[in-house]
Design a protein around this motif. Structure first.
Motif, PDB file in Angstrom:
ATOM      1  N   TYR A  22       0.843  -1.188   0.000  1.00 15.85           N
ATOM      2  CA  TYR A  22       0.000   0.000   0.000  1.00 15.85           C
ATOM      3  C   TYR A  22       0.881   1.242   0.000  1.00 15.85           C
ATOM      4  CZ  TYR A  22      -4.000  -2.960   1.051  1.00 15.85           C
ATOM      5  OH  TYR A  22      -4.988  -3.910   0.990  1.00 15.85           O
ATOM      6  N   ARG A  23       0.295   2.349  -0.445  1.00 17.72           N
ATOM      7  CA  ARG A  23       1.039   3.598  -0.473  1.00 17.72           C
ATOM      8  C   ARG A  23       1.464   4.014   0.931  1.00 17.72           C
ATOM      9  NH1 ARG A  23       0.262   9.291  -1.651  1.00 17.72           N
ATOM     10  NH2 ARG A  23      -1.987   9.261  -1.349  1.00 17.72           N
ATOM     11  N   ASP A  24       2.556   4.741   1.035  1.00 10.20           N
ATOM     12  CA  ASP A  24       3.129   5.140   2.306  1.00 10.20           C
ATOM     13  C   ASP A  24       2.146   6.003   3.112  1.00 10.20           C
ATOM     14  OD1 ASP A  24       4.891   7.424   3.836  1.00 10.20           O
ATOM     15  OD2 ASP A  24       5.836   5.437   3.896  1.00 10.20           O
ATOM     16  N   ALA A  25       1.855   5.581   4.349  1.00 13.60           N
ATOM     17  CA  ALA A  25       0.880   6.286   5.177  1.00 13.60           C
ATOM     18  C   ALA A  25       1.362   7.678   5.566  1.00 13.60           C
ATOM     19  CB  ALA A  25       0.578   5.471   6.434  1.00 13.60           C
ATOM     20  N   GLY A  26       2.669   7.827   5.773  1.00 12.55           N
ATOM     21  CA  GLY A  26       3.201   9.136   6.143  1.00 12.55           C
ATOM     22  C   GLY A  26       2.999  10.163   5.050  1.00 12.55           C
ATOM     23  N   VAL A  27       3.228   9.759   3.803  1.00 14.23           N
ATOM     24  CA  VAL A  27       3.009  10.663   2.668  1.00 14.23           C
ATOM     25  C   VAL A  27       1.539  11.062   2.603  1.00 14.23           C
ATOM     26  CG1 VAL A  27       3.050  10.840   0.147  1.00 14.23           C
ATOM     27  CG2 VAL A  27       4.952   9.746   1.358  1.00 14.23           C
ATOM     28  N   LYS A  28       0.666  10.076   2.776  1.00 10.70           N
ATOM     29  CA  LYS A  28      -0.768  10.339   2.727  1.00 10.70           C
ATOM     30  C   LYS A  28      -1.194  11.323   3.809  1.00 10.70           C
ATOM     31  CE  LYS A  28      -5.166   9.520   1.681  1.00 10.70           C
ATOM     32  NZ  LYS A  28      -5.800   9.678   0.371  1.00 10.70           N
ATOM     33  N   ILE A  29      -0.675  11.174   5.010  1.00 17.03           N
ATOM     34  CA  ILE A  29      -1.043  12.061   6.113  1.00 17.03           C
ATOM     35  C   ILE A  29      -0.651  13.498   5.808  1.00 17.03           C
ATOM     36  CG2 ILE A  29      -0.476  12.647   8.510  1.00 17.03           C
ATOM     37  CD1 ILE A  29      -0.443   9.583   9.050  1.00 17.03           C
ATOM     38  N   HIS A  30       0.535  13.696   5.273  1.00 18.92           N
ATOM     39  CA  HIS A  30       0.958  15.052   4.916  1.00 18.92           C
ATOM     40  C   HIS A  30       0.093  15.623   3.796  1.00 18.92           C
ATOM     41  CE1 HIS A  30       4.466  15.664   7.476  1.00 18.92           C
ATOM     42  NE2 HIS A  30       4.755  14.382   7.307  1.00 18.92           N
ATOM     43  N   GLU A  31      -0.327  14.790   2.868  1.00 12.39           N
ATOM     44  CA  GLU A  31      -1.235  15.245   1.815  1.00 12.39           C
ATOM     45  C   GLU A  31      -2.574  15.667   2.406  1.00 12.39           C
ATOM     46  OE1 GLU A  31       0.462  12.481  -1.884  1.00 12.39           O
ATOM     47  OE2 GLU A  31      -1.518  12.078  -1.026  1.00 12.39           O
ATOM     48  N   ILE A  32      -3.089  14.891   3.341  1.00 10.02           N
ATOM     49  CA  ILE A  32      -4.375  15.229   3.963  1.00 10.02           C
ATOM     50  C   ILE A  32      -4.293  16.589   4.651  1.00 10.02           C
ATOM     51  CG2 ILE A  32      -5.998  14.607   5.800  1.00 10.02           C
ATOM     52  CD1 ILE A  32      -5.419  11.665   5.175  1.00 10.02           C
ATOM     53  N   LEU A  33      -3.193  16.842   5.336  1.00  8.70           N
ATOM     54  CA  LEU A  33      -3.043  18.135   6.012  1.00  8.70           C
ATOM     55  C   LEU A  33      -3.029  19.285   5.009  1.00  8.70           C
ATOM     56  CD1 LEU A  33      -0.477  17.183   8.792  1.00  8.70           C
ATOM     57  CD2 LEU A  33      -2.917  17.661   9.065  1.00  8.70           C
ATOM     58  N   GLU A  34      -2.353  19.113   3.895  1.00 13.64           N
ATOM     59  CA  GLU A  34      -2.396  20.140   2.845  1.00 13.64           C
ATOM     60  C   GLU A  34      -3.821  20.331   2.331  1.00 13.64           C
ATOM     61  OE1 GLU A  34       0.434  20.076  -0.375  1.00 13.64           O
ATOM     62  OE2 GLU A  34       1.850  18.915   0.830  1.00 13.64           O
ATOM     63  N   GLN A  35      -4.543  19.225   2.207  1.00 12.86           N
ATOM     64  CA  GLN A  35      -5.907  19.282   1.696  1.00 12.86           C
ATOM     65  C   GLN A  35      -6.836  19.983   2.679  1.00 12.86           C
ATOM     66  OE1 GLN A  35      -6.564  15.125   0.835  1.00 12.86           O
ATOM     67  NE2 GLN A  35      -4.979  15.119  -0.736  1.00 12.86           N
ATOM     68  N   VAL A  36      -6.672  19.730   3.978  1.00 11.94           N
ATOM     69  CA  VAL A  36      -7.513  20.399   4.967  1.00 11.94           C
ATOM     70  C   VAL A  36      -7.211  21.894   4.994  1.00 11.94           C
ATOM     71  CG1 VAL A  36      -8.194  20.497   7.386  1.00 11.94           C
ATOM     72  CG2 VAL A  36      -7.646  18.300   6.359  1.00 11.94           C
ATOM     73  N   LYS A  37      -5.961  22.252   4.845  1.00 13.27           N
ATOM     74  CA  LYS A  37      -5.599  23.673   4.792  1.00 13.27           C
ATOM     75  C   LYS A  37      -6.308  24.352   3.619  1.00 13.27           C
ATOM     76  CE  LYS A  37      -1.505  26.657   5.024  1.00 13.27           C
ATOM     77  NZ  LYS A  37      -1.831  27.596   3.927  1.00 13.27           N
ATOM     78  N   LEU A  38      -6.352  23.681   2.474  1.00 13.29           N
ATOM     79  CA  LEU A  38      -7.057  24.239   1.320  1.00 13.29           C
ATOM     80  C   LEU A  38      -8.564  24.320   1.589  1.00 13.29           C
ATOM     81  CD1 LEU A  38      -7.127  25.220  -1.618  1.00 13.29           C
ATOM     82  CD2 LEU A  38      -7.250  22.813  -2.332  1.00 13.29           C
ATOM     83  N   MET A  39      -9.126  23.301   2.221  1.00 14.69           N
ATOM     84  CA  MET A  39     -10.558  23.346   2.567  1.00 14.69           C
ATOM     85  C   MET A  39     -10.878  24.616   3.345  1.00 14.69           C
ATOM     86  SD  MET A  39     -11.264  19.474   3.920  1.00 14.69           S
ATOM     87  CE  MET A  39     -10.401  18.088   3.169  1.00 14.69           C
ATOM     88  N   ASP A  40     -10.044  24.914   4.325  1.00 16.62           N
ATOM     89  CA  ASP A  40     -10.248  26.105   5.152  1.00 16.62           C
ATOM     90  C   ASP A  40     -10.184  27.371   4.300  1.00 16.62           C
ATOM     91  OD1 ASP A  40     -10.635  27.158   7.845  1.00 16.62           O
ATOM     92  OD2 ASP A  40      -8.581  27.905   7.717  1.00 16.62           O
ATOM     93  N   GLU A  41      -9.255  27.403   3.374  1.00 15.34           N
ATOM     94  CA  GLU A  41      -9.058  28.583   2.541  1.00 15.34           C
ATOM     95  C   GLU A  41     -10.216  28.826   1.572  1.00 15.34           C
ATOM     96  OE1 GLU A  41      -5.331  27.666   0.755  1.00 15.34           O
ATOM     97  OE2 GLU A  41      -4.144  28.207   2.540  1.00 15.34           O
ATOM     98  N   VAL A  42     -10.845  27.733   1.090  1.00 14.13           N
ATOM     99  CA  VAL A  42     -11.931  27.898   0.105  1.00 14.13           C
ATOM    100  C   VAL A  42     -13.308  27.877   0.755  1.00 14.13           C
ATOM    101  CG1 VAL A  42     -10.538  26.968  -1.773  1.00 14.13           C
ATOM    102  CG2 VAL A  42     -12.045  25.422  -0.470  1.00 14.13           C
ATOM    103  N   GLY A  43     -13.371  27.877   2.073  1.00 15.85           N
ATOM    104  CA  GLY A  43     -14.641  28.053   2.756  1.00 15.85           C
ATOM    105  C   GLY A  43     -15.438  26.809   3.070  1.00 15.85           C
ATOM    106  N   ILE A  44     -14.813  25.624   3.022  1.00 18.76           N
ATOM    107  CA  ILE A  44     -15.511  24.411   3.450  1.00 18.76           C
ATOM    108  C   ILE A  44     -15.762  24.527   4.952  1.00 18.76           C
ATOM    109  CG2 ILE A  44     -15.354  21.905   3.664  1.00 18.76           C
ATOM    110  CD1 ILE A  44     -15.709  22.902   0.789  1.00 18.76           C
ATOM    111  N   ASP A  45     -16.959  24.151   5.385  1.00 16.56           N
ATOM    112  CA  ASP A  45     -17.375  24.391   6.769  1.00 16.56           C
ATOM    113  C   ASP A  45     -16.891  23.338   7.762  1.00 16.56           C
ATOM    114  OD1 ASP A  45     -19.165  26.739   6.284  1.00 16.56           O
ATOM    115  OD2 ASP A  45     -20.230  25.278   5.045  1.00 16.56           O
TER     116      ASP A  45
END
Length: 341
Positions: free
Chosen positions: A20-43
């Motif tokens: 399976y893909r590396d979990a550490g890489v995935k976790i860092h991607e998720i954090l980048e994605q949540v930061k973007l969610m906040d920036e574009v107004g996801i509640d």
């Protein structure tokens, strides 16, 4: 109506390496994605809990605490906390701490969970499946409402005037939602307790859940709760792109994860016909261009009178760039349409 995004931290399987893909890489991607969610107004962002090799997150509260430090407005929820195999005192302590870190943005979605790996992992018997949840929910709600707790049950040691700290910001109270699949008894219990409801609709047609949600509304009212405080959310698989090739190609990622889960549950292999049917007007997949997704969310709002929609967006582990674009479109193009309606 609030618009949210949910994830489980799916990890793609590489057939060439057998890993399976590396979990550490995935976790860092998720954090980048949540930061973007906040920036574009996801509640709302909801992070699920799993204890399997094909998911990266077993401790949502830790991931959410990391996300709290890089966001400002987005609410941070577990989606779900498998309460039956968790310790209610620790659940409250973890999320009250998250609430303080995030300045009041923490929420808990509690459920039995559709996976059972956590039971043997934490030393619980599946024979106590129902009773564990009932007792632990009772205790968690008591901790949430009382600083000094006296409680007794059958499957856990009693508490006698014991304190649980730290307390969350809102007079010590966290928003605790009841997450359900389609079991009427679970819906009834949530209504009687006056808990906000999250209904997972990941297959078939949403209209099939109409009677279940109406049942919740009626029993919520019958229990004497203020209708003005009633909250209902729908959680469904979602993906947004302007590129039809991306939408068509996403089928393969989606199928891979559905088949992995289905292989242990006796499901037939997932088909393109199911995918396209789910994407259709009456199906439960909110996958398409921004206009298509916005129209389906609007129809769900009209059908159920929901106060929150959560699009589950990482089924099958789409690539990071595709995920980022899907999140951006949900916030910048889908949300304004929903708000206008």
């Amino acid at each position: 109506m609030e618009l949210g995004i949910g994830m489980f931290g799916d990890l793609a399987f590489d057939r060439e390496t057998g890993k399976y893909r590396d979990a550490g890489v995935k976790i860092h991607e998720i954090l980048e994605q949540v930061k973007l969610m906040d920036e574009v107004g996801i509640d709302v962002f909801a992070m699920g809990e799993h204890h399997r090799p094909d998911y990266a997150i077993s401790s949502p509260e830790i991931l959410l605490a990391a996300a709290a430090s890089i966001t400002k407005n987005i609410k941070l929820a577990s989606g779900v906390t498998v309460l039956s195999s968790s310790e209610p005192v620790k659940v409250y302590e973890d999320f009250s701490t998250l609430d303080l870190i995030s300045n009041g943005r923490a929420e808990i979605f509690v459920g039995r969970g559709s996976f059972i790996e956590s039971f043997p992992l934490y030393g619980y018997s599946l024979d106590d499946y129902e009773k564990l949840f009932e007792e632990k929910l009772e205790l968690l709600l008591k901790i949430n409402s009382e600083e000094n707790v006296t409680w007794s049950g059958q499957l856990r040691a009693p508490m006698n005037n014991q304190t649980v700290y730290p307390r969350a910001k809102n007079a010590g109270k966290l928003p605790i939602w009841r997450a359900v699949g389609g079991t009427p008894q679970s819906v009834l219990n949530a209504a009687q307790l006056g808990m906000p409801l999250v209904v997972a609709i990941i297959g078939g047609m949403p209209i099939q859940f109409k009677s279940l949600i109406e049942f919740y509304k009626q029993e919520y009212k019958n229990a004497g709760h203020d209708i003005a405080n009633m909250q209902i959310a729908v959680h469904s698989h979602t993906f947004v792109s302007h590129d039809q090739k991306v939408i068509d190609g996403y089928f393969h990622s989606y199928k891979s994860q559905m088949d992995r889960i289905g292989s242990s549950r006796g499901w037939a292999p997932y088909t393109k016909m199911q995918y396209e049917s789910g994407r259709g007007k009456d199906g439960a997949l909110f996958i398409g261009n921004p206009s298509e997704v916005a129209d389906k969310i609007a129809s769900i709002k009209d059908l159920f009178g929901i106060t929150r929609f959560i699009g589950h967006m990482d089924v099958g582990d789409p690539t990071h760039d595709i995920m980022m674009e899907s999140i951006r479109l949900l916030g910048e193009e889908v949300k304004p349409v929903i708000q206008a309606l």
